[in-house]
Enzyme design. Sequence first.
Site, mmCIF file in Angstrom:
data_model
loop_
_atom_site.group_PDB
_atom_site.id
_atom_site.type_symbol
_atom_site.label_atom_id
_atom_site.label_comp_id
_atom_site.label_asym_id
_atom_site.label_seq_id
_atom_site.Cartn_x
_atom_site.Cartn_y
_atom_site.Cartn_z
ATOM 1 N N HIS A 187 -10.084 5.709 -7.257
ATOM 2 C CA HIS A 187 -10.428 5.062 -6.009
ATOM 3 C C HIS A 187 -11.821 4.422 -6.244
ATOM 4 O O HIS A 187 -11.908 3.341 -5.881
ATOM 5 C CB HIS A 187 -10.280 5.646 -4.587
ATOM 6 C CG HIS A 187 -8.800 5.701 -4.360
ATOM 7 N ND1 HIS A 187 -8.283 6.738 -3.598
ATOM 8 C CD2 HIS A 187 -7.739 5.123 -4.433
ATOM 9 C CE1 HIS A 187 -7.119 6.852 -3.289
ATOM 10 N NE2 HIS A 187 -6.535 5.815 -3.611
ATOM 11 N N ARG A 287 0.153 -7.314 -3.986
ATOM 12 C CA ARG A 287 0.720 -6.169 -3.653
ATOM 13 C C ARG A 287 1.185 -5.975 -2.412
ATOM 14 O O ARG A 287 0.352 -6.453 -1.522
ATOM 15 C CB ARG A 287 -0.475 -4.802 -3.718
ATOM 16 C CG ARG A 287 -1.187 -4.916 -5.193
ATOM 17 C CD ARG A 287 -2.287 -3.818 -5.063
ATOM 18 N NE ARG A 287 -3.069 -3.751 -6.494
ATOM 19 C CZ ARG A 287 -4.080 -4.558 -6.418
ATOM 20 N NH1 ARG A 287 -4.478 -5.190 -5.485
ATOM 21 N NH2 ARG A 287 -4.837 -4.251 -7.561
ATOM 22 N N ARG A 327 4.713 -8.464 -6.257
ATOM 23 C CA ARG A 327 5.336 -7.169 -6.505
ATOM 24 C C ARG A 327 6.095 -6.737 -5.424
ATOM 25 O O ARG A 327 5.650 -6.461 -4.348
ATOM 26 C CB ARG A 327 4.171 -5.990 -7.130
ATOM 27 C CG ARG A 327 4.708 -4.860 -7.856
ATOM 28 C CD ARG A 327 3.636 -3.999 -8.131
ATOM 29 N NE ARG A 327 2.856 -3.537 -7.153
ATOM 30 C CZ ARG A 327 1.621 -2.835 -7.369
ATOM 31 N NH1 ARG A 327 1.148 -2.521 -8.405
ATOM 32 N NH2 ARG A 327 0.914 -2.277 -6.462
ATOM 33 N N ASN A 439 -3.172 0.356 -16.034
ATOM 34 C CA ASN A 439 -3.460 1.494 -15.633
ATOM 35 C C ASN A 439 -2.451 2.728 -15.964
ATOM 36 O O ASN A 439 -2.661 3.733 -16.134
ATOM 37 C CB ASN A 439 -3.621 1.498 -14.046
ATOM 38 C CG ASN A 439 -4.825 0.230 -13.634
ATOM 39 O OD1 ASN A 439 -5.323 -0.352 -14.586
ATOM 40 N ND2 ASN A 439 -4.866 0.296 -12.362
ATOM 41 N N ASP A 440 -1.110 2.345 -15.162
ATOM 42 C CA ASP A 440 -0.077 3.462 -15.405
ATOM 43 C C ASP A 440 0.184 3.606 -17.069
ATOM 44 O O ASP A 440 0.497 4.699 -17.561
ATOM 45 C CB ASP A 440 0.827 3.163 -14.848
ATOM 46 C CG ASP A 440 0.764 3.725 -13.532
ATOM 47 O OD1 ASP A 440 0.256 4.760 -13.092
ATOM 48 O OD2 ASP A 440 1.388 3.118 -12.500
ATOM 49 N N ARG A 450 -5.038 9.857 -14.469
ATOM 50 C CA ARG A 450 -5.846 8.811 -14.380
ATOM 51 C C ARG A 450 -7.072 9.218 -13.410
ATOM 52 O O ARG A 450 -7.988 8.412 -13.583
ATOM 53 C CB ARG A 450 -5.259 7.502 -14.300
ATOM 54 C CG ARG A 450 -4.824 7.100 -12.833
ATOM 55 C CD ARG A 450 -3.949 5.782 -13.000
ATOM 56 N NE ARG A 450 -3.846 5.440 -11.414
ATOM 57 C CZ ARG A 450 -3.136 4.319 -10.992
ATOM 58 N NH1 ARG A 450 -2.633 3.778 -12.151
ATOM 59 N NH2 ARG A 450 -3.031 3.961 -9.911
#
Length: 562
Positions: A187, A287, A327, A439-440, A450
Amino acid sequence: MGIFKGVGVSAGRVLGPVKQMLPAVVAPVAGQTRASSIPAEQAIAALHTAADAVQNALRQRAAQLSGDAKAVIEATALMAADPMLLKTAKKLIDNGLSAEVATWQAAEGIANTLQNLGGAMAERARDVFDVRDRLVSELRGEPAPGIPVSSEPFILIADDLAPADTATLDPSRVLALVTASGGPQSHTAIIARSLGLPAIVAAAGVTSIADGHQVYLDGGTGVLDTDPSHQHGELAAAWASKVANLTFDGEGRLADGRRIPLLANVGSAADALAARTAHAEGIGLFRTEFLFLERDTEPTVEEQVRAYRAVFSAFADPISRPKVVVRTLDAGADKPLPFLAHSAEPNPALGIRGYRMVSQYRAILTRQLQAIALAAQDIAVSVWVMAPMISTAAEAGEFTALCRAAGLATSGVMIEVPSAALSAAQILGEVDFASLGTNDLTQYTMAADRQLGALASLNDSWQPAVLALIQLSCQAAAIDSSELGVCGEAAADPALAVVLVGLGVSSLSMTAHALPAVAAALASIDSKEAVDLAALAVAAPDAITARRLVRERLAILTEIGI
């Protein structure tokens, strides 16, 4: 003292005094019981009053924010009134413990459970500790822990930062951010990038630096020097001057004229307006989970339509009809929906999340697609819709059928697990486009959480194995003539953006703050140079070498101080 090396997660060169994060809340005396004069009912009532106060304070913070920061604070606010936390604390109070000790022990138990689960759930333990400290401070009548107050700008150093603290950093006061722990996709890292703050994570030992000590920080290389030189001062001054004058004209291109649309990642209408002001060419990732995660009930179709239309309207243009990629709900596992029953999973990062979750609750997805279609009516944008966490071609085909049934003409998927990259040819045969979630994809490719600072070197999108999977996906997209963009954090790294273009991606989407630097890096090279640099990175033995080889050949990065 000396030079500290961490992972650079947000570029920038800064010279300034250090301020360490304020001390953590002191734990209450273990086993401390309630005073005989305080009934259990009174202590429990005090706990609920404290929980309400903490939740309201966090919600007030969230109301002043947008995008990632807003979503993070809203999730923390929900945790402040978590029924499991309060129920466990109530039982301990009934057994004779004080409200402070009961709260502390209840939170410790929940946090330990989350940490033992590992993966993405382990990250939530930090949130639980944050809420615990705020509740205990409220019970004591003390101010909550947080970022130090200063009349002069400073470089903030902490072991780690709670989401509530990171999300409310004031860039006019905080020059840069350094943490001793945390990973490149934590974060702290994500929000630092969204604020445009130079930042380093996983820099062991930095909490030993004394308040007021002058240091030099380079967020691009991940280096902090406690003995800054005159040259460091010149570098910092040059960066401040150049970054102030660095702009994006709204058209991403290479030196040979090849167009690479530069889009923005957004999470709200406020984000969309900021992205439009920054001249983003569209939205590469909208998002939508912010509408769902803060609620005890599913948002109605009408509520969703209003929220989506506000984002679409920010980019409406009857001539260009900019692309807006929506998304669908990415929740589950570490982002549970309060209005759905869910059980603990032994490995949440590999569990029921994203499309896997909504496929079990098909009506939620159906209503969301209906709302997106209604919101897009009569607004001059081109709405594309994509599903997260797609693993197979069958899932991709199923999602396309649902989109078509809702009247949505352009369907796509996120490629963020290795199986999707390896079967990209089959998946792209079922959809109109795809977007790489770096990222994933990095986390799953390297089998490295991560959020863990200890694994920061593995959890790096410069890893050649990750780049090889991206290259494979790009090759499949080229054969299929499909659009394949990137909406993960990797797109915001100017040097890595060049590599991604060289691998064959067709567009890049990032935080609006990153647009000027990425545009400058792309404009400094032609298509052949991009391909050559990508080949260097893929063939490198490790992420450090890949990054170094590419950066050495991009003179523009030195010129603009990134």
